[in-house]
Design an enzyme around this catalytic site. Structure first.
Site, PDB file in Angstrom:
ATOM      1  N   CYS A 240     -15.403  23.787  25.532  1.00 59.92           N
ATOM      2  CA  CYS A 240     -14.271  22.194  26.200  1.00 59.92           C
ATOM      3  C   CYS A 240     -14.840  21.351  26.913  1.00 59.92           C
ATOM      4  CB  CYS A 240     -12.927  23.121  25.762  1.00 59.92           C
ATOM      5  SG  CYS A 240     -12.149  22.391  26.391  1.00 59.92           S
ATOM      6  N   ASN A 249     -17.490  27.905  19.513  1.00 57.74           N
ATOM      7  CA  ASN A 249     -16.797  28.669  18.777  1.00 57.74           C
ATOM      8  C   ASN A 249     -17.893  29.486  17.940  1.00 57.74           C
ATOM      9  OD1 ASN A 249     -15.121  25.600  18.333  1.00 57.74           O
ATOM     10  ND2 ASN A 249     -13.468  27.567  17.778  1.00 57.74           N
TER      11      ASN A 249
HETATM   12  P1  HMG Z   1      -2.773  10.272  30.342  1.00 53.84           P
HETATM   13  O1  HMG Z   1      -4.187   9.957  30.713  1.00 53.84           O
HETATM   14  O2  HMG Z   1      -1.832  11.240  30.748  1.00 53.84           O
HETATM   15  O3  HMG Z   1      -2.035   9.049  29.675  1.00 53.84           O
HETATM   16  O4  HMG Z   1      -3.943  11.292  29.417  1.00 53.84           O
HETATM   17  P2  HMG Z   1      -1.268   8.080  29.697  1.00 53.84           P
HETATM   18  O5  HMG Z   1       0.050   8.095  28.692  1.00 53.84           O
HETATM   19  O6  HMG Z   1      -0.797   8.177  31.405  1.00 53.84           O
HETATM   20  O7  HMG Z   1      -2.176   6.906  29.161  1.00 53.84           O
HETATM   21  C1  HMG Z   1      -3.150   6.778  29.860  1.00 53.84           C
HETATM   22  C2  HMG Z   1      -4.109   6.366  29.006  1.00 53.84           C
HETATM   23  O8  HMG Z   1      -4.795   6.884  27.436  1.00 53.84           O
HETATM   24  C3  HMG Z   1      -3.968   4.783  29.051  1.00 53.84           C
HETATM   25  O9  HMG Z   1      -4.685   3.847  28.233  1.00 53.84           O
HETATM   26  C4  HMG Z   1      -2.859   5.425  27.094  1.00 53.84           C
HETATM   27  O10 HMG Z   1      -3.169   4.088  25.969  1.00 53.84           O
HETATM   28  C5  HMG Z   1      -4.023   6.411  26.764  1.00 53.84           C
HETATM   29  P3  HMG Z   1      -5.099   2.706  29.155  1.00 53.84           P
HETATM   30  O11 HMG Z   1      -3.494   1.926  29.032  1.00 53.84           O
HETATM   31  O12 HMG Z   1      -5.307   3.175  30.323  1.00 53.84           O
HETATM   32  O13 HMG Z   1      -6.713   2.333  28.360  1.00 53.84           O
HETATM   33  N1  HMG Z   1      -3.939   7.385  25.433  1.00 53.84           N
HETATM   34  C6  HMG Z   1      -4.530   7.625  24.388  1.00 53.84           C
HETATM   35  N2  HMG Z   1      -4.885   6.913  23.978  1.00 53.84           N
HETATM   36  C7  HMG Z   1      -5.860   7.566  22.899  1.00 53.84           C
HETATM   37  N3  HMG Z   1      -5.087   8.588  22.039  1.00 53.84           N
HETATM   38  C8  HMG Z   1      -4.118   9.036  23.034  1.00 53.84           C
HETATM   39  C9  HMG Z   1      -3.790   8.538  24.160  1.00 53.84           C
HETATM   40  N4  HMG Z   1      -2.459   8.882  25.247  1.00 53.84           N
HETATM   41  C10 HMG Z   1      -2.634   7.777  25.880  1.00 53.84           C
HETATM   42  N5  HMG Z   1      -3.005   9.787  22.387  1.00 53.84           N
HETATM   43  C11 HMG Z   1      -4.380  12.650  27.521  1.00 53.84           C
HETATM   44  C12 HMG Z   1      -2.742  12.483  28.346  1.00 53.84           C
HETATM   45  C13 HMG Z   1      -3.622  14.067  26.784  1.00 53.84           C
HETATM   46  C14 HMG Z   1      -3.422  11.573  26.292  1.00 53.84           C
HETATM   47  C15 HMG Z   1      -5.598  12.375  28.731  1.00 53.84           C
HETATM   48  O14 HMG Z   1      -5.645  13.480  28.473  1.00 53.84           O
HETATM   49  C16 HMG Z   1      -5.900  13.445  27.148  1.00 53.84           C
HETATM   50  O15 HMG Z   1      -7.068  12.270  26.288  1.00 53.84           O
HETATM   51  N6  HMG Z   1      -6.891  14.321  26.817  1.00 53.84           N
HETATM   52  C17 HMG Z   1      -8.126  15.437  26.258  1.00 53.84           C
HETATM   53  C18 HMG Z   1      -7.414  16.552  25.914  1.00 53.84           C
HETATM   54  C19 HMG Z   1      -8.924  17.572  24.836  1.00 53.84           C
HETATM   55  O16 HMG Z   1      -8.476  16.288  23.907  1.00 53.84           O
HETATM   56  N7  HMG Z   1      -9.300  18.231  25.318  1.00 53.84           N
HETATM   57  C20 HMG Z   1      -9.862  19.144  24.322  1.00 53.84           C
HETATM   58  C21 HMG Z   1      -9.071  19.582  23.064  1.00 53.84           C
HETATM   59  S1  HMG Z   1      -8.446  20.439  23.607  1.00 53.84           S
HETATM   60  C22 HMG Z   1      -9.505  22.794  23.475  1.00 53.84           C
HETATM   61  O17 HMG Z   1     -10.586  22.424  23.328  1.00 53.84           O
HETATM   62  C23 HMG Z   1      -8.689  23.476  23.125  1.00 53.84           C
HETATM   63  C24 HMG Z   1      -9.217  24.381  21.997  1.00 53.84           C
HETATM   64  O18 HMG Z   1     -10.076  24.522  21.451  1.00 53.84           O
HETATM   65  C25 HMG Z   1      -8.500  26.138  21.935  1.00 53.84           C
HETATM   66  C26 HMG Z   1      -9.574  26.534  22.899  1.00 53.84           C
HETATM   67  O19 HMG Z   1     -10.233  27.046  22.872  1.00 53.84           O
HETATM   68  O20 HMG Z   1      -8.361  27.642  23.599  1.00 53.84           O
HETATM   69  C27 HMG Z   1      -7.637  24.063  21.328  1.00 53.84           C
HETATM   70 MG    MG Z   2     -11.474  25.880  21.559  1.00 55.22          MG
END
Ligand code: HMG
Ligand code: MG
Length: 298
Positions: A240, A249
């Site tokens: 991650c 995983n």
């Molecule tokens: P943010 O910066 O707080 O969002 O991100 P915002 O609403 O303030 O928007 C800022 C910019 O992000 C804007 O673009 C939005 O359009 C864009 P700009 O105007 O600057 O060009 N934006 C998006 N673009 C594409 N898709 C979207 C989206 N939302 C906003 N959905 C956000 C908040 C959640 C989007 C950000 O923090 C993010 O993308 N985080 C990535 C998290 C992630 O993918 N993490 C890895 C997966 S989780 C994991 O691996 C754990 C898991 O496997 C379980 C485990 O192992 O425990 C599931």
């Molecule tokens: Mg995971």
């Protein structure tokens, strides 16, 4: 409790496994991987995520990937969606199911999705409202169910509370993520006991990263509690981006081998799975991370 007779494996390799890869992998390679996983018998495949591409560049192609797959009947191709924008992306790409992802740790929530746990749950309520209208199935995740890379140990009650909130808002299942893979059967059992006091086993899944080599032991412990959905990534791919040092995983091949040994049905053909894992490992230029796959490939 007796072991479940049948287990569903949720293959998260194309999303969790690849999201942290620094070199952009072509959509064609991702599509080929997903098609091979389906051909091996996997019925639930997390194909990618609709997140900010500035944060997770590797997932920017999820739309093309979902659109490009030659879909098999009976296979669910899902995607992670952190907010409404992501949900709309998933709809546009015809995802069969979406997953929302919360954390049991405030610091991890902030690092991962840039908001508090409470704010994330509010965003998820917005998704749930639309998903209900669309008749879209929503899965939930809770990260850091054992420990957080920033805060350390996480209390089982906190995990249970967040998981219950996801169930109460309409998730059909919650996957409990040991994001940094520090759990052992003892801590996993304590965490599961807390969750099972609020949520039935059939609505819980386990998601173990194998950083400390404990994932198979932890899955065994979860099976003893009657948990019958297990997340895994082919070839043990992954890590991650917001959990430094966390490895991939548990390898799907290792889970299948365990289930075969226990006589638990799962519907996956190990030889085809090993081939899929060897192919993607070759593409990434590394050894297959599954011990079972390595043993079967000599
Ligand atoms: P943010 O910066 O707080 O969002 O991100 P915002 O609403 O303030 O928007 C800022 C910019 O992000 C804007 O673009 C939005 O359009 C864009 P700009 O105007 O600057 O060009 N934006 C998006 N673009 C594409 N898709 C979207 C989206 N939302 C906003 N959905 C956000 C908040 C959640 C989007 C950000 O923090 C993010 O993308 N985080 C990535 C998290 C992630 O993918 N993490 C890895 C997966 S989780 C994991 O691996 C754990 C898991 O496997 C379980 C485990 O192992 O425990 C599931
Ligand atoms: Mg995971």
């Amino acid at each position: 409790m007796a072991f479940p007779k049948q287990v569903s494996i949720v293959e998260v390799g194309p999303r969790d496994g690849l999201q942290n890869e620094p070199t952009i992998i072509s959509s064609d390679i991702k599509i080929a991987l997903i098609e091979q996983l389906a051909a091996a018998g996997l019925k639930s495949i997390e194909a990618g995520s609709f997140v900010n591409p500035k944060w997770i560049p590797q997932m920017a192609s999820t739309h093309d990937v979902l659109k490009g797959i030659n879909r098999q009947a009976g296979v669910c191709y899902s995607a992670l969606t952190p907010n409404l924008q992501g949900y709309q992306g998933a709809i546009a790409a015809n995802a069969d199911e979406v997953a929302i992802f919360a954390a049991a740790s405030e610091s991890f929530s902030q690092k991962n999705i840039n908001c508090s746990i409470a704010q994330s749950l509010q965003r998820f309520e917005d998704i749930m409202a639309v998903a209900k209208v669309d008749n879209m199935k929503v899965r939930g995740y809770v990260s850091c169910v054992i420990a957080c890379p920033y805060e350390g140990e996480i209390h089982p009650q906190k995990v249970a509370q967040v998981a219950k909130q996801l169930i109460d808002m309409g998730c059909y299942q919650v996957s409990l993520g040991d994001t940094i893979g520090t759990g052992t059967p003892k801590t996993v059992k304590a965490m599961l006991e807390a969750c099972l006091s609020l949520i039935p086993a059939k609505q819980l899944a386990v998601h173990f990263h194998d950083t400390y080599g404990q994932a198979v032991a932890n899955i065994y412990a979860a099976l003893e509690f009657g948990i019958s959905t297990i997340d895994a990534a082919v070839a043990g791919l992954g890590g991650c981006p917001y959990a430094p040092g966390a490895s991939g995983n548990v390898a799907t091949e290792d889970v299948v081998y365990l289930l075969n040994g226990l006589g638990i049905e799962h519907g996956v053909e190990l030889a085809k799975l090993v081939e899929a894992g060897n192919n993607i490992s070759r593409q990434l230029g590394r050894d297959n991370g599954s011990k079972v796959a390595r043993a079967l490939s000599v």
